[in-house]
Write a protein that holds these residues in place. Sequence first.
Motif, PDB file in Angstrom:
ATOM      1  N   SER A 444      49.119  88.935   9.372  1.00 47.54           N
ATOM      2  CA  SER A 444      48.284  89.875  10.064  1.00 47.54           C
ATOM      3  C   SER A 444      47.342  89.103  10.868  1.00 47.54           C
ATOM      4  CB  SER A 444      47.884  90.801   9.062  1.00 47.54           C
ATOM      5  OG  SER A 444      47.070  91.694   9.458  1.00 47.54           O
ATOM      6  N   GLY A 445      47.684  88.791  11.895  1.00 48.26           N
ATOM      7  CA  GLY A 445      46.764  87.950  12.759  1.00 48.26           C
ATOM      8  C   GLY A 445      46.848  86.480  12.041  1.00 48.26           C
ATOM      9  N   ARG A 446      45.464  86.090  12.081  1.00 48.79           N
ATOM     10  CA  ARG A 446      45.615  84.655  11.128  1.00 48.79           C
ATOM     11  C   ARG A 446      45.489  84.721   9.687  1.00 48.79           C
ATOM     12  NH1 ARG A 446      40.227  82.052  14.236  1.00 48.79           N
ATOM     13  NH2 ARG A 446      41.244  81.891  16.387  1.00 48.79           N
ATOM     14  N   ASN A 447      45.636  85.999   9.175  1.00 50.70           N
ATOM     15  CA  ASN A 447      45.782  86.125   7.737  1.00 50.70           C
ATOM     16  C   ASN A 447      47.156  85.965   7.097  1.00 50.70           C
ATOM     17  OD1 ASN A 447      42.983  86.710   7.589  1.00 50.70           O
ATOM     18  ND2 ASN A 447      43.354  88.738   8.139  1.00 50.70           N
ATOM     19  N   LEU A 448      47.389  85.510   5.932  1.00 46.24           N
ATOM     20  CA  LEU A 448      48.564  85.307   5.200  1.00 46.24           C
ATOM     21  C   LEU A 448      48.580  86.198   4.126  1.00 46.24           C
ATOM     22  CD1 LEU A 448      49.320  81.406   5.373  1.00 46.24           C
ATOM     23  CD2 LEU A 448      50.316  83.347   6.657  1.00 46.24           C
ATOM     24  N   LEU A 449      49.746  86.987   4.031  1.00 44.75           N
ATOM     25  CA  LEU A 449      49.731  87.976   2.930  1.00 44.75           C
ATOM     26  C   LEU A 449      51.118  87.699   1.922  1.00 44.75           C
ATOM     27  CD1 LEU A 449      49.026  91.021   5.224  1.00 44.75           C
ATOM     28  CD2 LEU A 449      47.336  89.893   3.840  1.00 44.75           C
ATOM     29  N   SER A 450      50.927  88.502   0.923  1.00 48.39           N
ATOM     30  CA  SER A 450      51.942  88.332  -0.133  1.00 48.39           C
ATOM     31  C   SER A 450      52.187  89.679  -0.738  1.00 48.39           C
ATOM     32  CB  SER A 450      51.520  87.249  -1.012  1.00 48.39           C
ATOM     33  OG  SER A 450      52.622  87.029  -2.134  1.00 48.39           O
ATOM     34  N   VAL A 451      53.296  89.590  -1.666  1.00 51.79           N
ATOM     35  CA  VAL A 451      53.779  90.981  -2.545  1.00 51.79           C
ATOM     36  C   VAL A 451      53.979  90.461  -3.929  1.00 51.79           C
ATOM     37  CG1 VAL A 451      54.269  92.145  -0.356  1.00 51.79           C
ATOM     38  CG2 VAL A 451      56.034  90.706  -1.504  1.00 51.79           C
ATOM     39  N   PRO A 452      53.894  91.288  -4.809  1.00 56.53           N
ATOM     40  CA  PRO A 452      54.459  90.925  -6.031  1.00 56.53           C
ATOM     41  C   PRO A 452      56.241  91.145  -5.930  1.00 56.53           C
ATOM     42  CG  PRO A 452      53.423  92.991  -6.272  1.00 56.53           C
ATOM     43  CD  PRO A 452      53.177  92.415  -4.773  1.00 56.53           C
ATOM     44  N   PRO A 453      56.630  90.183  -6.483  1.00 60.13           N
ATOM     45  CA  PRO A 453      58.232  90.307  -6.231  1.00 60.13           C
ATOM     46  C   PRO A 453      58.877  91.357  -7.444  1.00 60.13           C
ATOM     47  CG  PRO A 453      57.698  88.051  -6.078  1.00 60.13           C
ATOM     48  CD  PRO A 453      56.522  88.735  -6.391  1.00 60.13           C
ATOM     49  N   SER A 454      59.903  92.097  -6.950  1.00 56.02           N
ATOM     50  CA  SER A 454      60.413  93.129  -8.013  1.00 56.02           C
ATOM     51  C   SER A 454      61.737  93.784  -7.464  1.00 56.02           C
ATOM     52  CB  SER A 454      59.388  94.276  -8.153  1.00 56.02           C
ATOM     53  OG  SER A 454      59.004  95.021  -7.088  1.00 56.02           O
ATOM     54  N   GLY A 455      62.341  94.228  -8.308  1.00 62.40           N
ATOM     55  CA  GLY A 455      63.463  95.060  -8.000  1.00 62.40           C
ATOM     56  C   GLY A 455      64.866  94.517  -7.449  1.00 62.40           C
ATOM     57  N   GLN A 456      65.621  95.341  -7.022  1.00 66.81           N
ATOM     58  CA  GLN A 456      66.919  94.810  -6.553  1.00 66.81           C
ATOM     59  C   GLN A 456      66.855  94.227  -5.032  1.00 66.81           C
ATOM     60  OE1 GLN A 456      70.188  97.840  -7.858  1.00 66.81           O
ATOM     61  NE2 GLN A 456      68.572  99.089  -7.958  1.00 66.81           N
ATOM     62  N   THR A 457      68.075  93.808  -4.541  1.00 68.37           N
ATOM     63  CA  THR A 457      68.235  92.975  -3.374  1.00 68.37           C
ATOM     64  C   THR A 457      69.010  93.921  -2.434  1.00 68.37           C
ATOM     65  OG1 THR A 457      68.429  90.991  -4.580  1.00 68.37           O
ATOM     66  CG2 THR A 457      68.932  90.861  -2.376  1.00 68.37           C
TER      67      THR A 457
END
Length: 570
Positions: A444-457
């Motif tokens: 998002s612009g200059r910001n790097l983000l992340s998510v908590p991995p979970s679930g199926q593929t």
Amino acid sequence: MHTNPRADHHGNASPPSLSGFWRKNTSCMEAEELANLLRALRKAAGHIGPNVGVIEYSGMSHGEAASIVIDPALVMGEYPVPPKTVDAAVGLTVHEAFHKTEWSEKVWKLLSPDFAALPGLSRVAFQRIVHTGEDIYVDLLADRSVLGRYTSGVRNRVLEDAESRLNREKPSLEALIHLWWASVWTVQDEGAVNPAYEKGLEILQNLTGNLKNLPDRRAGVLQRCQERAALYKNAWAALEGAVKGLQILDKRLLWAPAAAVSSVNAQDAALPAKTKKNGLDAELRRDVEISLAQGSADITPIIRSIVGPDNPDVAPISRWDFNIAAHPVIDRKTVGRLRAIFANYAERQKIVSRGLACGRIDRRRLYRAPINGRCFRQVDSMPSEDWNVTLLLDATGSMRGGKWRMVENTVGNMHKALSGSQNRLGAWAYFEMDGICMMSRLISGRNLLSVPPSGQTASGQAIIAAAYFMPKDKRRKLLIHVTDGESNFGVDASCGIDYCRQQNINLVTIGCGVKDRSRMKEQYGRTIQFVSRFGQLPSAMEKLLKWSFLYGDAKNLAAENRLNRIFSTD
């Protein structure tokens, strides 16, 4: 009785249209305009409360109990939709939205034992009183804001239509209810009221006063429902004798214990027969849903439009804006190598500078030599920054821990290497939550983000979504998909591969630490390359970029074999 259709409850003339002042997003295309109007209706209802439910056209309904269904026949036929028609649609939506926020259905359920204890015609009469009382209550609430100007226009039209159908020869319950309903917003001529209605009208007007004062009390919505139910029971106890001699023209029940409140409210029931709900046809419904999905979280209609509306494997897919800040470890050496790849391996473009004081002789500027001496030129070969690179990252449950941290570091290095250049970089993470494939942006612009991995593929649908939202320009497109396992949710990965080919997008899947490579090859074919462990991901990314710059546009077996040889060293 005289009702001014253009006067509000204060007697002030209303403007010809209200939505014309704020509705600017219009279109001459039918599907696009219907989608724009539905967005406007949802936005207007959003000012009432968060629990108004899903607002849809008939034919789009998913059967949710809390949804508000709009008859598309009310707004179809002329595009852009005229402002007066929009006003009517907003008025109907606001009216129904207040029914949702004030839990009108709960009032009916509270009165269910009282309905069961009454004989047939008395039950019909009581339900007519409750139905109209709820309509009056929500319209009184709407009148406390500018939204009341929308509901008043629809209400005046409905009152006129209902009055034209009344039989004046014999007193009826419908005439009494109409008289009560109209008296809330207009001044009645006492001499013009039929004596058969006087006692009943007095009781109902007292009920109106109690309903009007109810929102001023500091009580929760459940308590207000209980108080309204008690008011209706008390009013009916006093009114039952006064309405026994009145004829009931419509003997249909409006509510039964096994069903919710009828979706046909008093306003809808009074509309002309030609405007009854028919719903959108299948093709128009799909076009409207696709247009709505462009700016909404639910992008399932987009996936269906690509893989086919009858594909049974399509799973719900949504864009998810809730993410957390990422803290990748930036490797300066890796960043430097990536920048060198974009500078040295990308195609070159010639930039000619003319009219210089030194350099090579420019034959086109020789006439400048005796004037100012600026007859030289310089030809520079600069890297062509015309790439759209998108990273699609598997964030399912198997990617937790060190795997996901390595992926975050790779995104951080790519983002650092491309910052300040005209090449575009995008990054998506996909995972599954409660049977829904979630897509989340990681940049998002200059910001790097992340998510908590979970679930199926759900790799197939994720590839389609990432390819669909790549910038639509003339730049060359590269989609790099990183995963550690086969697709086991949603449509098959081949659907995503075929879509990328149709859109001229170079798709390469990097399988990191995959145990069953044969199964992955069956799904991805020649578009997949394998690395043994996630520690090799940065070097694999560098090799992939070199191959893309050199052979990425070549759709032949030699280019694919070259890529296979590059990765076979790992």
